[in-house]
Design a protein around this motif. Structure first.
Motif, mmCIF file in Angstrom:
data_model
loop_
_atom_site.group_PDB
_atom_site.id
_atom_site.type_symbol
_atom_site.label_atom_id
_atom_site.label_comp_id
_atom_site.label_asym_id
_atom_site.label_seq_id
_atom_site.Cartn_x
_atom_site.Cartn_y
_atom_site.Cartn_z
ATOM 1 N N GLY A 95 0.797 -1.209 0.000
ATOM 2 C CA GLY A 95 0.000 0.000 0.000
ATOM 3 C C GLY A 95 0.833 1.262 0.000
ATOM 4 O O GLY A 95 2.056 1.229 0.122
ATOM 5 N N TYR A 97 0.568 4.910 2.028
ATOM 6 C CA TYR A 97 -0.069 5.526 3.193
ATOM 7 C C TYR A 97 0.378 6.982 3.266
ATOM 8 O O TYR A 97 1.571 7.260 3.341
ATOM 9 C CB TYR A 97 0.311 4.757 4.457
ATOM 10 N N SER A 98 -0.600 7.893 3.243
ATOM 11 C CA SER A 98 -0.258 9.312 3.111
ATOM 12 C C SER A 98 -0.958 10.235 4.096
ATOM 13 O O SER A 98 -0.874 11.452 3.951
ATOM 14 C CB SER A 98 -0.556 9.777 1.684
ATOM 15 N N ALA A 99 -1.645 9.705 5.096
ATOM 16 C CA ALA A 99 -2.342 10.565 6.059
ATOM 17 C C ALA A 99 -1.322 11.513 6.713
ATOM 18 O O ALA A 99 -0.247 11.071 7.111
ATOM 19 C CB ALA A 99 -3.033 9.729 7.130
ATOM 20 N N ARG A 102 0.211 10.279 10.034
ATOM 21 C CA ARG A 102 0.662 8.885 10.165
ATOM 22 C C ARG A 102 2.049 8.779 10.806
ATOM 23 O O ARG A 102 2.379 7.773 11.404
ATOM 24 C CB ARG A 102 0.639 8.159 8.819
ATOM 25 N N ASP A 148 1.959 4.167 11.925
ATOM 26 C CA ASP A 148 0.746 3.447 11.514
ATOM 27 C C ASP A 148 1.082 2.026 11.062
ATOM 28 O O ASP A 148 0.386 1.429 10.256
ATOM 29 C CB ASP A 148 0.001 4.213 10.416
ATOM 30 N N ARG A 151 -1.540 -0.835 11.224
ATOM 31 C CA ARG A 151 -2.466 -0.856 10.080
ATOM 32 C C ARG A 151 -1.790 -1.451 8.852
ATOM 33 O O ARG A 151 -2.391 -2.249 8.126
ATOM 34 C CB ARG A 151 -2.971 0.551 9.769
ATOM 35 N N GLN A 152 -0.558 -1.049 8.594
ATOM 36 C CA GLN A 152 0.159 -1.574 7.435
ATOM 37 C C GLN A 152 0.279 -3.090 7.523
ATOM 38 O O GLN A 152 0.018 -3.797 6.538
ATOM 39 C CB GLN A 152 1.549 -0.926 7.334
ATOM 40 N N ASP A 155 -3.186 -4.718 7.019
ATOM 41 C CA ASP A 155 -3.549 -4.717 5.596
ATOM 42 C C ASP A 155 -2.806 -5.825 4.853
ATOM 43 O O ASP A 155 -3.380 -6.527 4.016
ATOM 44 C CB ASP A 155 -3.252 -3.356 4.956
ATOM 45 N N THR A 162 -3.553 -1.205 -0.310
ATOM 46 C CA THR A 162 -4.246 -0.051 0.244
ATOM 47 C C THR A 162 -3.687 1.264 -0.281
ATOM 48 O O THR A 162 -2.466 1.426 -0.370
ATOM 49 C CB THR A 162 -4.122 -0.075 1.785
ATOM 50 N N ALA A 164 -4.163 4.923 1.141
ATOM 51 C CA ALA A 164 -4.776 5.627 2.268
ATOM 52 C C ALA A 164 -4.029 6.914 2.578
ATOM 53 O O ALA A 164 -2.866 7.029 2.372
ATOM 54 C CB ALA A 164 -4.771 4.731 3.500
#
Length: 164
Positions: A95, A97-99, A102, A148, A151-152, A155, A162, A164
């Motif tokens: 994935g 992840y860019s929030a 994070r 994070d 979550r990673q 997933d 993902t 995200a």
């Protein structure tokens, strides 16, 4: 030039320099920093995690992509720096992840990959890593991981890709 005129010019020059500096810092720090996390899989199927020195939590190995470096080479370098393991093969993209929240330090965009790895686990970067350990899937640490990474990893375990 009298002293008052000198200081006026000096102050104006300092202000201009500060404005220039702010512009440069804004360009640098107002853009996310690219990074990577690696889900390293040993030949026996165990997942390798590191315990971070800064917060004491388990994490996936990884880090920032250096200037002039692509993701596969960043994966190879970070894996070696943090675990002593060699990259055998990048298996799949887990994935992106860019929030903005994070990573508690900066806004970063993290590209997460599953990787087959080989070699002997040995801490290379003692400033970042306290411990390295390989876990069977049924014995992963139950506590919240750094950043994070929980979550990673979740997933990954669910077979997701993902964004995200």
């Amino acid at each position: 030039m009298n002293i008052l005129a000198f200081f006026t010019v000096a102050i104006q020059s300092t202000r201009n320099l500060w404005r220039y500096g702010q512009t440069v810092l804004g360009i640098i720090f107002r853009h996310p920093i690219p990074g990577t996390s690696i889900i390293p899989i040993l030949p026996d199927g165990r997942i390798v995690l590191i315990r971070r020195r800064d917060n004491g939590r388990w994490a996936l190995p990884g880090g920032m992509v250096d200037w002039g470096e692509d993701i596969p080479n960043a994966v190879r370098r970070e894996l070696m720096e943090e675990t002593g393991l060699e990259l055998a093969k990048i298996k799949r993209l887990v994935g992106v992840y860019s929030a903005p929240d994070r990573d508690p330090r900066i806004h970063s965009i993290c590209v997460v990959v599953e990787a087959e790895v080989q070699g002997e686990m040995e801490i290379q970067d003692t400033l970042e890593v306290l411990e390295i350990k390989a876990f069977h899937l049924n014995s992963l640490p139950p506590e919240q991981m750094s950043h994070d990474h929980s979550r990673q990893l979740e997933d990954y375990l669910q077979g997701l890709t993902t964004l995200a």
